[in-house]
Write a protein that holds these residues in place. Structure first.
Motif, mmCIF file in Angstrom:
data_model
loop_
_atom_site.group_PDB
_atom_site.id
_atom_site.type_symbol
_atom_site.label_atom_id
_atom_site.label_comp_id
_atom_site.label_asym_id
_atom_site.label_seq_id
_atom_site.Cartn_x
_atom_site.Cartn_y
_atom_site.Cartn_z
ATOM 1 N N GLN A 1 2.451 -7.555 -13.101
ATOM 2 C CA GLN A 1 1.869 -8.770 -12.530
ATOM 3 C C GLN A 1 0.367 -8.866 -12.790
ATOM 4 O O GLN A 1 -0.118 -9.866 -13.317
ATOM 5 C CB GLN A 1 2.141 -8.835 -11.024
ATOM 6 C CG GLN A 1 1.577 -10.099 -10.384
ATOM 7 C CD GLN A 1 1.738 -10.097 -8.867
ATOM 8 O OE1 GLN A 1 2.004 -9.056 -8.262
ATOM 9 N NE2 GLN A 1 1.569 -11.248 -8.264
ATOM 10 N N GLN B 1 5.558 -2.918 -13.756
ATOM 11 C CA GLN B 1 4.537 -3.391 -12.814
ATOM 12 C C GLN B 1 3.483 -4.157 -13.625
ATOM 13 O O GLN B 1 2.390 -3.667 -13.869
ATOM 14 C CB GLN B 1 3.904 -2.209 -12.062
ATOM 15 C CG GLN B 1 3.133 -2.639 -10.821
ATOM 16 C CD GLN B 1 2.496 -1.455 -10.102
ATOM 17 O OE1 GLN B 1 1.718 -0.717 -10.685
ATOM 18 N NE2 GLN B 1 2.822 -1.293 -8.832
ATOM 19 N N TYR C 1 -5.364 -4.796 -6.649
ATOM 20 C CA TYR C 1 -4.612 -5.208 -5.473
ATOM 21 C C TYR C 1 -5.543 -5.113 -4.262
ATOM 22 O O TYR C 1 -6.329 -4.173 -4.146
ATOM 23 C CB TYR C 1 -3.415 -4.291 -5.232
ATOM 24 C CG TYR C 1 -2.294 -4.442 -6.225
ATOM 25 C CD1 TYR C 1 -1.627 -5.654 -6.376
ATOM 26 C CD2 TYR C 1 -1.874 -3.358 -6.995
ATOM 27 C CE1 TYR C 1 -0.585 -5.795 -7.280
ATOM 28 C CE2 TYR C 1 -0.827 -3.493 -7.902
ATOM 29 C CZ TYR C 1 -0.194 -4.712 -8.037
ATOM 30 O OH TYR C 1 0.835 -4.846 -8.927
ATOM 31 N N LYS D 1 -1.266 -1.654 -1.601
ATOM 32 C CA LYS D 1 -0.469 -1.372 -2.786
ATOM 33 C C LYS D 1 -1.367 -0.797 -3.862
ATOM 34 O O LYS D 1 -2.513 -1.203 -4.007
ATOM 35 C CB LYS D 1 0.212 -2.650 -3.287
ATOM 36 C CG LYS D 1 1.140 -2.434 -4.475
ATOM 37 C CD LYS D 1 1.929 -3.683 -4.793
ATOM 38 C CE LYS D 1 2.907 -3.425 -5.928
ATOM 39 N NZ LYS D 1 3.760 -4.606 -6.210
ATOM 40 N N GLY E 1 -5.147 -5.166 -0.168
ATOM 41 C CA GLY E 1 -4.240 -5.183 0.973
ATOM 42 C C GLY E 1 -4.813 -5.980 2.126
ATOM 43 O O GLY E 1 -5.970 -5.803 2.496
ATOM 44 N N ASP F 1 -5.492 -9.614 -6.492
ATOM 45 C CA ASP F 1 -4.211 -10.108 -5.995
ATOM 46 C C ASP F 1 -4.010 -9.578 -4.580
ATOM 47 O O ASP F 1 -3.975 -8.364 -4.367
ATOM 48 C CB ASP F 1 -3.070 -9.654 -6.906
ATOM 49 C CG ASP F 1 -1.740 -10.271 -6.506
ATOM 50 O OD1 ASP F 1 -1.636 -11.510 -6.550
ATOM 51 O OD2 ASP F 1 -0.816 -9.527 -6.146
ATOM 52 N N TYR F 2 -3.893 -10.473 -3.612
ATOM 53 C CA TYR F 2 -3.754 -10.070 -2.218
ATOM 54 C C TYR F 2 -2.308 -9.712 -1.888
ATOM 55 O O TYR F 2 -1.376 -10.413 -2.285
ATOM 56 C CB TYR F 2 -4.239 -11.192 -1.293
ATOM 57 C CG TYR F 2 -5.718 -11.457 -1.425
ATOM 58 C CD1 TYR F 2 -6.646 -10.614 -0.825
ATOM 59 C CD2 TYR F 2 -6.192 -12.533 -2.160
ATOM 60 C CE1 TYR F 2 -8.009 -10.838 -0.950
ATOM 61 C CE2 TYR F 2 -7.546 -12.772 -2.290
ATOM 62 C CZ TYR F 2 -8.452 -11.925 -1.685
ATOM 63 O OH TYR F 2 -9.793 -12.154 -1.819
ATOM 64 N N LYS F 3 -2.132 -8.614 -1.167
ATOM 65 C CA LYS F 3 -0.813 -8.144 -0.752
ATOM 66 C C LYS F 3 -0.787 -7.978 0.765
ATOM 67 O O LYS F 3 -1.806 -7.611 1.366
ATOM 68 C CB LYS F 3 -0.478 -6.803 -1.420
ATOM 69 C CG LYS F 3 -0.348 -6.885 -2.939
ATOM 70 C CD LYS F 3 0.808 -7.775 -3.351
ATOM 71 C CE LYS F 3 1.005 -7.792 -4.852
ATOM 72 N NZ LYS F 3 2.007 -8.811 -5.265
ATOM 73 N N SER F 4 0.380 -8.220 1.370
ATOM 74 C CA SER F 4 0.476 -8.102 2.825
ATOM 75 C C SER F 4 0.289 -6.667 3.292
ATOM 76 O O SER F 4 -0.138 -6.419 4.417
ATOM 77 C CB SER F 4 1.824 -8.642 3.316
ATOM 78 O OG SER F 4 2.888 -7.948 2.692
ATOM 79 N N SER F 5 0.607 -5.703 2.418
ATOM 80 C CA SER F 5 0.423 -4.285 2.727
ATOM 81 C C SER F 5 -0.345 -3.622 1.584
ATOM 82 O O SER F 5 -0.338 -4.136 0.457
ATOM 83 C CB SER F 5 1.765 -3.582 2.911
ATOM 84 O OG SER F 5 2.484 -4.153 3.982
ATOM 85 N N ASP G 1 -4.484 -15.199 -7.222
ATOM 86 C CA ASP G 1 -5.173 -15.270 -5.935
ATOM 87 C C ASP G 1 -6.680 -15.428 -6.076
ATOM 88 O O ASP G 1 -7.288 -16.265 -5.402
ATOM 89 C CB ASP G 1 -4.862 -14.020 -5.097
ATOM 90 C CG ASP G 1 -3.429 -14.025 -4.579
ATOM 91 O OD1 ASP G 1 -2.793 -15.092 -4.590
ATOM 92 O OD2 ASP G 1 -2.948 -12.950 -4.176
#
Length: 202
Positions: A136, A134, A166, A122, A168, A116-120, A96
């Motif tokens: 990634q 884990q 991460y 993390k 969010g 790294d973008y996450k929808s929620s 990302d």
């Protein structure tokens, strides 16, 4: 780009895309318009938080959506991982965001941080990380350090791992559990976007 400019840019892009994205599904009725409005508000808060923090952040974002091993994208190969007797694994994906900070003693060498973008929201889980479940973020860090041609693509000879995070796209509760305070207090909801990960403090 300042905070107000960033907020206006998100609003303009959202308005432009809303009618065309997914055949207009985000502008179909009152419910989907409400959901779309919520998404835009969260993105405005995220982007303005990040842009505001950039004033205290020495790293510079250098690449976004950086693909490797994907046909027709960026021209970067897959990461080859030798598995010994079973053969070779080809790791491919899309990073990302890649941030760089040139080192003081060599401008051709830079520290690198991965976002790294996450929808929620993390967080990195110590137990999952220790047991290889884990990987990634750390895999991406390995890719930017070792993948042939990637450092040169970013204008550097060598990239030194510095951090992985991460981010969010929706805020967590931050340091407050008081909903009214989070809504009213900018610093409270900004804390909900705090990046979660690992940083080499040196």
């Amino acid at each position: 780009l300042d905070v107000d400019g960033a907020r206006a840019l998100v609003t303009d892009i959202a308005d432009e895309l809303r009618g065309s994205s997914a055949q207009g599904k985000m502008d179909h009725d009152e419910v989907t318009r409400f959901q779309a409005d919520n998404l835009v508000i969260n993105l405005e808060k995220l982007v303005t938080s990040i842009v505001g923090w950039m004033g205290t952040y020495a790293f510079r974002p250098e690449a976004a959506e950086l693909g490797f091993g994907l046909d027709g994208e960026d021209g970067l190969p897959a990461m080859e991982i030798d598995l010994g007797a079973p053969g070779t694994m080809l790791l491919r994906g899309r990073i990302d965001r890649v941030d760089l900070l040139p080192t003081d003693d060599d401008p051709d060498t830079a520290l690198v941080a991965i976002a790294d973008y996450k929808s929620s929201p993390k967080a990195v889980d110590e137990m999952l990380l220790a047991n290889g479940l884990q990987l990634q973020l750390l895999s991406y860090l390995h890719v930017v350090q070792e993948l042939p041609g990637l450092a040169q693509r970013l204008g550097k000879r060598e990239l030194i791992p510095a951090g992985v995070f991460y981010v969010g796209l929706r805020p967590g509760n931050g340091k407050s559990v008081d909903r009214d305070k989070i809504v009213a207090d900018e610093s409270a909801w900004q804390a909900g976007f705090q990046h979660q990960g690992r940083l080499n403090a040196q």
